[in-house]
Design a protein around this motif. Structure first.
Motif, PDB file in Angstrom:
ATOM      1  N   SER A  64       0.858  -1.194   0.000  1.00  0.00           N
ATOM      2  CA  SER A  64       0.000   0.000   0.000  1.00  0.00           C
ATOM      3  C   SER A  64       0.887   1.234   0.000  1.00  0.00           C
ATOM      4  O   SER A  64       2.023   1.190   0.469  1.00  0.00           O
ATOM      5  CB  SER A  64      -0.849   0.076   1.272  1.00  0.00           C
ATOM      6  N   GLN A  65       0.312   2.324  -0.488  1.00  0.00           N
ATOM      7  CA  GLN A  65       1.062   3.579  -0.445  1.00  0.00           C
ATOM      8  C   GLN A  65       0.869   4.248   0.907  1.00  0.00           C
ATOM      9  O   GLN A  65      -0.210   4.175   1.497  1.00  0.00           O
ATOM     10  CB  GLN A  65       0.576   4.524  -1.546  1.00  0.00           C
ATOM     11  N   VAL A  66       1.913   4.891   1.380  1.00  0.00           N
ATOM     12  CA  VAL A  66       1.812   5.617   2.642  1.00  0.00           C
ATOM     13  C   VAL A  66       2.428   7.007   2.476  1.00  0.00           C
ATOM     14  O   VAL A  66       3.383   7.201   1.724  1.00  0.00           O
ATOM     15  CB  VAL A  66       2.466   4.817   3.810  1.00  0.00           C
ATOM     16  N   ILE A  67       1.806   7.967   3.154  1.00  0.00           N
ATOM     17  CA  ILE A  67       2.308   9.341   3.172  1.00  0.00           C
ATOM     18  C   ILE A  67       2.703   9.650   4.605  1.00  0.00           C
ATOM     19  O   ILE A  67       1.915   9.432   5.531  1.00  0.00           O
ATOM     20  CB  ILE A  67       1.215  10.323   2.688  1.00  0.00           C
ATOM     21  N   TYR A  68       3.929  10.121   4.782  1.00  0.00           N
ATOM     22  CA  TYR A  68       4.395  10.524   6.108  1.00  0.00           C
ATOM     23  C   TYR A  68       3.904  11.937   6.380  1.00  0.00           C
ATOM     24  O   TYR A  68       3.929  12.789   5.494  1.00  0.00           O
ATOM     25  CB  TYR A  68       5.926  10.462   6.115  1.00  0.00           C
ATOM     26  N   ARG A  69       3.411  12.199   7.593  1.00  0.00           N
ATOM     27  CA  ARG A  69       3.122  13.571   8.016  1.00  0.00           C
ATOM     28  C   ARG A  69       3.763  13.728   9.387  1.00  0.00           C
ATOM     29  O   ARG A  69       3.237  13.246  10.394  1.00  0.00           O
ATOM     30  CB  ARG A  69       1.603  13.819   8.095  1.00  0.00           C
ATOM     31  N   GLY A  70       4.923  14.389   9.387  1.00  0.00           N
ATOM     32  CA  GLY A  70       5.624  14.496  10.661  1.00  0.00           C
ATOM     33  C   GLY A  70       6.732  15.514  10.610  1.00  0.00           C
ATOM     34  O   GLY A  70       6.776  16.369   9.720  1.00  0.00           O
ATOM     35  N   TRP A  71       7.637  15.393  11.580  1.00  0.00           N
ATOM     36  CA  TRP A  71       8.752  16.336  11.686  1.00  0.00           C
ATOM     37  C   TRP A  71       9.739  16.111  10.556  1.00  0.00           C
ATOM     38  O   TRP A  71       9.830  15.012  10.007  1.00  0.00           O
ATOM     39  CB  TRP A  71       9.444  16.176  13.052  1.00  0.00           C
ATOM     40  N   MET A  72      10.506  17.157  10.284  1.00  0.00           N
ATOM     41  CA  MET A  72      11.482  17.062   9.193  1.00  0.00           C
ATOM     42  C   MET A  72      12.526  15.991   9.454  1.00  0.00           C
ATOM     43  O   MET A  72      12.992  15.818  10.574  1.00  0.00           O
ATOM     44  CB  MET A  72      12.186  18.405   9.014  1.00  0.00           C
ATOM     45  N   LEU A  73      12.911  15.308   8.387  1.00  0.00           N
ATOM     46  CA  LEU A  73      13.955  14.284   8.453  1.00  0.00           C
ATOM     47  C   LEU A  73      15.073  14.675   7.490  1.00  0.00           C
ATOM     48  O   LEU A  73      14.814  15.353   6.489  1.00  0.00           O
ATOM     49  CB  LEU A  73      13.379  12.935   7.998  1.00  0.00           C
ATOM     50  N   THR A  74      16.284  14.241   7.767  1.00  0.00           N
ATOM     51  CA  THR A  74      17.334  14.428   6.762  1.00  0.00           C
ATOM     52  C   THR A  74      17.040  13.413   5.643  1.00  0.00           C
ATOM     53  O   THR A  74      16.379  12.386   5.892  1.00  0.00           O
ATOM     54  CB  THR A  74      18.732  14.142   7.338  1.00  0.00           C
ATOM     55  N   PRO A  75      17.541  13.658   4.443  1.00  0.00           N
ATOM     56  CA  PRO A  75      17.329  12.681   3.373  1.00  0.00           C
ATOM     57  C   PRO A  75      17.818  11.285   3.760  1.00  0.00           C
ATOM     58  O   PRO A  75      17.213  10.279   3.382  1.00  0.00           O
ATOM     59  CB  PRO A  75      18.130  13.266   2.202  1.00  0.00           C
ATOM     60  N   ILE A  93       5.248   7.769  -0.542  1.00  0.00           N
ATOM     61  CA  ILE A  93       4.868   8.437  -1.794  1.00  0.00           C
ATOM     62  C   ILE A  93       6.071   9.003  -2.545  1.00  0.00           C
ATOM     63  O   ILE A  93       6.059   9.088  -3.765  1.00  0.00           O
ATOM     64  CB  ILE A  93       3.800   9.521  -1.513  1.00  0.00           C
ATOM     65  N   ASN A  94       7.120   9.383  -1.817  1.00  0.00           N
ATOM     66  CA  ASN A  94       8.338   9.883  -2.457  1.00  0.00           C
ATOM     67  C   ASN A  94       9.528   8.995  -2.100  1.00  0.00           C
ATOM     68  O   ASN A  94       9.646   8.541  -0.964  1.00  0.00           O
ATOM     69  CB  ASN A  94       8.656  11.315  -1.988  1.00  0.00           C
ATOM     70  N   THR A  95      10.415   8.785  -3.073  1.00  0.00           N
ATOM     71  CA  THR A  95      11.687   8.130  -2.771  1.00  0.00           C
ATOM     72  C   THR A  95      12.561   9.146  -2.045  1.00  0.00           C
ATOM     73  O   THR A  95      12.234  10.346  -2.007  1.00  0.00           O
ATOM     74  CB  THR A  95      12.420   7.732  -4.067  1.00  0.00           C
ATOM     75  N   ALA A  96      13.706   8.693  -1.516  1.00  0.00           N
ATOM     76  CA  ALA A  96      14.609   9.624  -0.825  1.00  0.00           C
ATOM     77  C   ALA A  96      15.107  10.702  -1.798  1.00  0.00           C
ATOM     78  O   ALA A  96      15.276  11.862  -1.432  1.00  0.00           O
ATOM     79  CB  ALA A  96      15.780   8.869  -0.213  1.00  0.00           C
ATOM     80  N   ARG A  97      15.324  10.310  -3.034  1.00  0.00           N
ATOM     81  CA  ARG A  97      15.759  11.290  -4.053  1.00  0.00           C
ATOM     82  C   ARG A  97      14.679  12.359  -4.235  1.00  0.00           C
ATOM     83  O   ARG A  97      14.955  13.558  -4.253  1.00  0.00           O
ATOM     84  CB  ARG A  97      16.030  10.545  -5.370  1.00  0.00           C
ATOM     85  N   GLU A  98      13.436  11.901  -4.362  1.00  0.00           N
ATOM     86  CA  GLU A  98      12.330  12.851  -4.556  1.00  0.00           C
ATOM     87  C   GLU A  98      12.136  13.735  -3.324  1.00  0.00           C
ATOM     88  O   GLU A  98      11.804  14.908  -3.439  1.00  0.00           O
ATOM     89  CB  GLU A  98      11.038  12.089  -4.893  1.00  0.00           C
ATOM     90  N   TYR A  99      12.360  13.136  -2.152  1.00  0.00           N
ATOM     91  CA  TYR A  99      12.272  13.914  -0.910  1.00  0.00           C
ATOM     92  C   TYR A  99      13.312  15.036  -0.928  1.00  0.00           C
ATOM     93  O   TYR A  99      13.004  16.201  -0.692  1.00  0.00           O
ATOM     94  CB  TYR A  99      12.492  12.979   0.283  1.00  0.00           C
ATOM     95  N   GLN A 100      14.535  14.679  -1.235  1.00  0.00           N
ATOM     96  CA  GLN A 100      15.624  15.672  -1.228  1.00  0.00           C
ATOM     97  C   GLN A 100      15.403  16.764  -2.274  1.00  0.00           C
ATOM     98  O   GLN A 100      15.776  17.916  -2.064  1.00  0.00           O
ATOM     99  CB  GLN A 100      16.970  14.966  -1.451  1.00  0.00           C
ATOM    100  N   ASN A 101      14.785  16.407  -3.396  1.00  0.00           N
ATOM    101  CA  ASN A 101      14.536  17.400  -4.464  1.00  0.00           C
ATOM    102  C   ASN A 101      13.839  18.652  -3.947  1.00  0.00           C
ATOM    103  O   ASN A 101      14.121  19.750  -4.412  1.00  0.00           O
ATOM    104  CB  ASN A 101      13.671  16.789  -5.577  1.00  0.00           C
ATOM    105  N   ASN A 189      21.630  22.155   8.334  1.00  0.00           N
ATOM    106  CA  ASN A 189      21.437  21.218   7.231  1.00  0.00           C
ATOM    107  C   ASN A 189      22.462  21.448   6.126  1.00  0.00           C
ATOM    108  O   ASN A 189      22.333  22.386   5.331  1.00  0.00           O
ATOM    109  CB  ASN A 189      20.028  21.380   6.647  1.00  0.00           C
ATOM    110  N   GLU A 190      23.484  20.632   6.099  1.00  0.00           N
ATOM    111  CA  GLU A 190      24.459  20.548   4.997  1.00  0.00           C
ATOM    112  C   GLU A 190      25.309  21.769   4.708  1.00  0.00           C
ATOM    113  O   GLU A 190      26.514  21.695   4.629  1.00  0.00           O
ATOM    114  CB  GLU A 190      23.759  20.157   3.680  1.00  0.00           C
ATOM    115  N   GLY A 191      24.651  22.899   4.498  1.00  0.00           N
ATOM    116  CA  GLY A 191      25.404  24.082   4.094  1.00  0.00           C
ATOM    117  C   GLY A 191      24.530  25.313   4.120  1.00  0.00           C
ATOM    118  O   GLY A 191      23.435  25.286   4.688  1.00  0.00           O
TER     119      GLY A 191
END
Ligand SMILES: Nc1ncnc2c1ncn2[C@@H]1O[C@H](COP(=O)(O)OP(=O)(O)O)[C@@H](O)[C@H]1O
Ligand SMILES: [Mg+2]
Length: 304
Positions: A64-75, A93-101, A189-191
């Motif tokens: 099944s598809q799931v959507i996270y609704r929560g606090w920010m996560l690093t990629p 719903i998003n891959t880690a790549r899509e999340y980072q985009n 976050n990163e830079g």
């Protein structure tokens, strides 16, 4: 069997209940017929405990598809979550790549560059990187700029850690960068990004921090379709009834993410620009928005 699930953060004290900050969303999602799951955010963000993060989620019989609704996560944390869930037959719903985009501004630029203020960025790992960033900032000449990390600003410290009136004023720039890094601390976050400051249409000033509030809207897109467009700030009177959304709907088609937010702002000259994108799973729903309406609109954009 529910066909769509929302994954919320669990209450840190009572892990079988939802985090209080998301209880309205939890109830709204339930009312709309979504299934719900809970993840332990403290475990997810602690490398030593990460394997326990989804221990209360049982493996489903079918995917099944799931959507996270929560606090920010690093990629990286998001990727761990993605894989833990997939092993239990839930696909985010998003891959880690899509999340980072949409989560990292430097990654979003490829989609919004033509409609967002000029931006430079530098990954920060040592003092030399700060000098490199200051060097790059020279391209802004004597113009005003704003600074933030790859994800968040310290906008409530507007005058000391966000807005720099003259990019060429090295002392002020350096002290603002130092203050930004001090405030963000280990959560940097990163830079850091430096962006041309654009005069935006005034709304009011924030009643607590005194930060200038501008006419801004947060748009959400799911599966590349507009879910909703909401006044961003909880204070102040919005003069524009509703901005023209067609160009943003068109722009959103190119964004490589299945669920994201797009913050737009009106400039003093009347033109609209993009301030930033965000992953839809960690972007706040503006306070004025009825959570039921949000989840009803979300449901309509998900495949049956
Ligand atoms: N380039 C810019 N020019 C003028 N104002 C800006 C610019 N970028 C951001 N702002 C203002 O600063 C606020 C915070 O910036 P934003 O990039 O959204 O940071 P955060 O990720 O912390 O929300 C925005 O809501 C907007 O009002
Ligand atoms: Mg913002």
């Amino acid at each position: 069997m529910k066909s769509h699930f929302i994954l919320f953060c669990a209450n840190p004290i009572n892990p079988t209940e939802v985090d209080e900050d998301f209880s309205n969303e939890f109830l709204a999602a339930k009312e709309l017929g979504f299934g719900s799951l809970l993840v332990n955010f403290e475990d997810l963000t602690n490398e030593a405990r990460v394997s326990f993060a989804t221990k209360r989620i049982r493996t489903a019989d079918q995917v099944s598809q799931v959507i996270y609704r929560g606090w920010m996560l690093t990629p990286k944390q998001y990727d761990v979550l993605f894989n833990q869930l997939l092993a239990k037959n839930y696909q985010l719903i998003n891959t880690a790549r899509e999340y980072q985009n949409c989560h990292y501004l430097p990654d979003s630029l490829q989609f919004i560059e033509s409609r967002t203020p000029r931006t430079i960025y530098q990954r920060i790992e040592n003092e030399q990187n700060i000098s490199d960033l200051i060097e790059k900032t020279k391209m802004f000449g004597n113009s005003p700029v704003i600074i933030k990390d790859y994800v968040k600003s310290e906008k409530h410290h507007w005058h000391t850690a966000c807005f720099v009136e003259n990019a060429n004023d090295q002392l002020k720039l350096k002290s603002s960068l130092d203050k930004l890094m001090e405030l963000r601390g280990k959560h940097l976050n990163e830079g850091i990004v430096v962006r041309a400051y654009v005069d935006l249409s005034d709304l009011t000033t924030h009643s607590k921090s005194g930060m200038p509030l501008k006419e801004e809207y947060r748009l959400f897109f799911c599966n590349h379709q507009l879910l909703g467009a909401y006044p961003y700030w909880e204070e102040g009177e919005y003069k524009t009834v509703q901005p023209d959304l067609n160009e943003w709907i068109t722009l959103a088609k190119q964004v490589e993410s299945n669920f994201f937010s797009m913050d737009i702002a009106k400039t003093k000259s009347g033109k609209w620009i993009v301030i930033e994108l965000g992953d839809g799973q960690v972007a706040g729903i503006p306070d004025r928005v009825e959570k039921q309406l949000f989840y009803a609109a979300l449901k309509k954009l998900l495949p049956m």
